[in-house]
Design a protein around this motif. Structure first.
Motif, mmCIF file in Angstrom:
data_model
loop_
_atom_site.group_PDB
_atom_site.id
_atom_site.type_symbol
_atom_site.label_atom_id
_atom_site.label_comp_id
_atom_site.label_asym_id
_atom_site.label_seq_id
_atom_site.Cartn_x
_atom_site.Cartn_y
_atom_site.Cartn_z
ATOM 1 N N GLU A 159 0.832 -1.211 0.000
ATOM 2 C CA GLU A 159 0.000 0.000 0.000
ATOM 3 C C GLU A 159 0.869 1.266 0.000
ATOM 4 O OE1 GLU A 159 0.245 -2.437 2.156
ATOM 5 O OE2 GLU A 159 -0.447 -1.925 4.158
ATOM 6 N N SER A 208 7.741 -8.234 6.121
ATOM 7 C CA SER A 208 8.245 -8.389 7.484
ATOM 8 C C SER A 208 8.037 -9.811 8.015
ATOM 9 C CB SER A 208 7.521 -7.399 8.395
ATOM 10 O OG SER A 208 6.146 -7.719 8.427
ATOM 11 N N GLU A 360 15.543 -5.764 13.731
ATOM 12 C CA GLU A 360 15.706 -4.982 12.503
ATOM 13 C C GLU A 360 15.342 -3.509 12.758
ATOM 14 O OE1 GLU A 360 12.970 -5.746 9.131
ATOM 15 O OE2 GLU A 360 14.763 -6.069 7.929
HETATM 16 P P1 NAD Z 1 4.899 -5.769 5.594
HETATM 17 O O1 NAD Z 1 5.031 -7.144 6.140
HETATM 18 O O2 NAD Z 1 4.341 -4.711 6.456
HETATM 19 O O3 NAD Z 1 3.998 -5.771 4.284
HETATM 20 C C1 NAD Z 1 4.313 -6.574 3.146
HETATM 21 C C2 NAD Z 1 3.050 -6.845 2.348
HETATM 22 O O4 NAD Z 1 2.174 -7.693 3.097
HETATM 23 C C3 NAD Z 1 2.242 -5.600 2.001
HETATM 24 O O5 NAD Z 1 1.834 -5.689 0.670
HETATM 25 C C4 NAD Z 1 1.063 -5.674 2.958
HETATM 26 O O6 NAD Z 1 -0.072 -5.014 2.504
HETATM 27 C C5 NAD Z 1 0.848 -7.173 3.040
HETATM 28 N N1 NAD Z 1 0.124 -7.670 4.228
HETATM 29 C C6 NAD Z 1 0.081 -7.115 5.462
HETATM 30 N N2 NAD Z 1 -0.661 -7.895 6.295
HETATM 31 C C7 NAD Z 1 -1.091 -8.951 5.562
HETATM 32 C C8 NAD Z 1 -1.875 -10.110 5.847
HETATM 33 N N3 NAD Z 1 -2.372 -10.327 7.062
HETATM 34 N N4 NAD Z 1 -2.111 -10.995 4.859
HETATM 35 C C9 NAD Z 1 -1.607 -10.801 3.631
HETATM 36 N N5 NAD Z 1 -0.855 -9.734 3.297
HETATM 37 C C10 NAD Z 1 -0.586 -8.812 4.242
HETATM 38 O O7 NAD Z 1 6.371 -5.372 5.089
HETATM 39 P P2 NAD Z 1 6.867 -4.004 4.425
HETATM 40 O O8 NAD Z 1 6.873 -2.925 5.442
HETATM 41 O O9 NAD Z 1 6.159 -3.782 3.141
HETATM 42 O O10 NAD Z 1 8.361 -4.379 4.038
HETATM 43 C C11 NAD Z 1 9.454 -4.232 4.908
HETATM 44 C C12 NAD Z 1 9.985 -5.580 5.328
HETATM 45 O O11 NAD Z 1 10.264 -6.358 4.170
HETATM 46 C C13 NAD Z 1 11.293 -5.503 6.081
HETATM 47 O O12 NAD Z 1 11.261 -6.379 7.172
HETATM 48 C C14 NAD Z 1 12.321 -5.976 5.056
HETATM 49 O O13 NAD Z 1 13.484 -6.521 5.618
HETATM 50 C C15 NAD Z 1 11.549 -6.968 4.283
HETATM 51 N N6 NAD Z 1 12.114 -7.169 2.956
HETATM 52 C C16 NAD Z 1 12.750 -8.349 2.697
HETATM 53 C C17 NAD Z 1 13.326 -8.569 1.462
HETATM 54 C C18 NAD Z 1 14.051 -9.845 1.158
HETATM 55 O O14 NAD Z 1 14.381 -10.064 -0.011
HETATM 56 N N7 NAD Z 1 14.313 -10.710 2.118
HETATM 57 C C19 NAD Z 1 13.255 -7.581 0.466
HETATM 58 C C20 NAD Z 1 12.582 -6.391 0.760
HETATM 59 C C21 NAD Z 1 12.022 -6.197 2.010
#
Ligand code: NAD
Length: 457
Positions: A159, A208, A360
């Motif tokens: 989002e 995350s 993190e």
């Molecule tokens: P987030 O977990 O908040 O959101 C990720 C996605 O999940 C979003 O699209 C969100 O809308 C969706 N989401 C949230 N709740 C959900 C649910 N209950 N069911 C299904 N979908 C849901 O993460 P973020 O803030 O977008 O990203 C940051 C995190 O991503 C950091 O921890 C970072 O380290 C990690 N990350 C990892 C990599 C990797 O390759 N390992 C790459 C980029 C980011």
């Protein structure tokens, strides 16, 4: 109509209200993807490759406006937005070079009238739930190989990067990928959750640990493919024979690039006691030289914090470190608003009793810890529930290899950091996730190997 409000994190101003998906529209797109996928899969791969090559042309053609959109909605400095889009071109080239060989049917035995073959069939309809920090990279690491291998994709961008997500989908459609084969779902976690309830054959998630856990629970017991690319607490160790200034400059960039909002940002630094003070001085000088400001300016290096709530996490880690006796060397506070700003912040005299060395940070915050030698460095690097990347700085290649062999991480770096290559698998151990993207394996992961036992009559 349901809408999603998009704000500019650098100013707090609303950019737009996007039409958002609902449970009903998600179900409709999932049903259409299911119906459209077989025709897409039965096309010759050369036709799917032609679509992706055209998509690449669209990215090149619109690069400046795509970079501006990403910067407006995420606060990423504009130069880094351009870097991400230019970096994407190399990833596309890799996928296009490898897709045919990675999906070709392989004859593994052919004797006495018996032939054995492995055929790579698409998974079917895959869900891609994605993050905002490198929206082009993390989105396309899944979408492009999934499409090339004949899958339909239901893509839920973050989002916080929904305008970019819509741009990815639009360029793919303009390049010839049918609307129903590649659907973008706009909304928050609720829409992601609705997507998981559909008839899907795989979930590829980047985000995350907390959300990854919810997703694993939501699809648990359904026996569909699940890949989770999650967070990290990536360490680097600077040995006493390293050049402190060169290591400091490399690691300051690794810690602060993208305002520290990279999954593979350097999040912990261990320095041999013999060069600790020289390293810290050079590191602080390097960080002081990083310009914060308007993300649209070419000279900006530190941009906005994309998600407002992360400011509280950073405040709490800073307060915890200060209360436990860490030395604050630079920064340590929010920057002036409006918008979400945090100063580049460096602590020394830290230890693993402090949150900033364990959890993190995902922001421009780093702790530097003095160590007595290699054994302590390895022990501390492994004292984590994560395992995405880890690095060692030393001119001695043998020593670096010996150290990195002992470190639990999906990717290891010698004299470099914060680096991703399309040619190498991207994966994590522990809470950093399961599965992988990129490399040839990261193409094959969107396929199911079907075993053919063929006896000529
Ligand atoms: P987030 O977990 O908040 O959101 C990720 C996605 O999940 C979003 O699209 C969100 O809308 C969706 N989401 C949230 N709740 C959900 C649910 N209950 N069911 C299904 N979908 C849901 O993460 P973020 O803030 O977008 O990203 C940051 C995190 O991503 C950091 O921890 C970072 O380290 C990690 N990350 C990892 C990599 C990797 O390759 N390992 C790459 C980029 C980011």
């Amino acid at each position: 109509m349901t809408t999603l409000a998009v704000h500019n994190p650098a100013t707090g101003a609303k950019i737009t209200d996007l039409p958002a998906d609902t449970a009903a529209s998600v179900a409709d797109k999932a049903a259409k993807a299911r119906a459209a996928q077989p025709a897409w899969a039965s096309m010759p791969i050369a036709q799917r490759m032609a679509c992706i090559a055209k998509f690449r042309e669209g990215v090149v053609r619109e690069l400046e406006s795509l970079a501006t959109t990403m910067t407006r909605e995420t606060g990423k400095p504009i130069k880094m937005s351009r870097n991400e889009l230019n970096g994407l071109l190399g990833r596309i080239d890799f996928f296009l070079q490898q897709a045919q060989a990675a999906t070709a049917t392989e004859t593994v035995f052919d004797e006495g009238g018996m032939t054995e073959q492995i055929q790579r069939t698409p998974l079917g309809v895959v869900a891609n739930i994605s993050a905002w920090n490198y929206p082009w990279f993390v989105g396309c690491n899944v979408i492009l190989p999934a499409l090339l291998t004949g899958n339909a994709v239901l893509y839920k961008p973050s989002e916080y990067a929904a305008m970019t997500g819509l741009a990815i989908a639009r360029l793919l459609h303009e390049a010839g990928v049918p609307q129903d084969v590649m659907a973008c779902l706009v909304g928050t976690g609720e829409v992601g959750s609705a997507l998981l309830a559909q008839d899907i054959d795989g979930v590829f998630f980047t985000g995350s640990v907390a959300t990854g856990r919810k997703i694993a629970q939501a699809v648990g017991g359904r026996f569909i493919k699940l890949q989770l690319e999650l967070g990290g607490k990536d360490p680097s160790y600077v040995c006493e024979d390293a050049d402190p200034k060169a290591a400091a400059e490399s690691l300051a960039d690794g810690a602060m690039y993208n305002t520290g909002q990279s999954c593979c940002s350097v999040e912990r630094i261990y320095v041999h006691e013999k060069i600790h003070d020289a390293f810290v001085a050079a590191f602080v000088e390097a960080v002081k030289g990083l310009q914060a400001g308007d993300p649209m300016s070419d000279s900006t290096y530190i941009g906005a914090i994309t998600r407002g709530p992360q400011l509280d996490v950073l405040d709490a880690q800073v307060a915890d470190a200060r209360a436990k006796g860490a030395t604050l060397l630079v920064g340590g506070q929010r920057g002036p608003g409006p918008g979400n700003w945090y100063q580049a912040t460096v602590f020394s005299n830290v230890n693993h009793g402090m949150e900033l060395m364990k959890e993190e940070s995902f922001g421009p915050l780093i702790g530097i810890q003095k160590v007595s030698g290699d054994a302590q460095a390895v022990q501390l690097m492994n004292d984590t529930r994560y395992g995405l990347t880890a690095g060692v700085y030393t001119p001695d290649g043998q020593r670096a290899r010996a150290l990195l062999a002992q470190v639990k991480a999906g990717s290891v770096y010698w004299n470099c950091c914060d680096r991703v290559s399309p040619r190498l698998p991207w994966s994590g151990v522990g809470d950093s996730g399961v599965g992988l993207t990129l490399s040839v394996d990261g193409i094959e992961t969107f396929t199911r190997p079907k075993a053919w036992h063929l006896r000529a009559a």
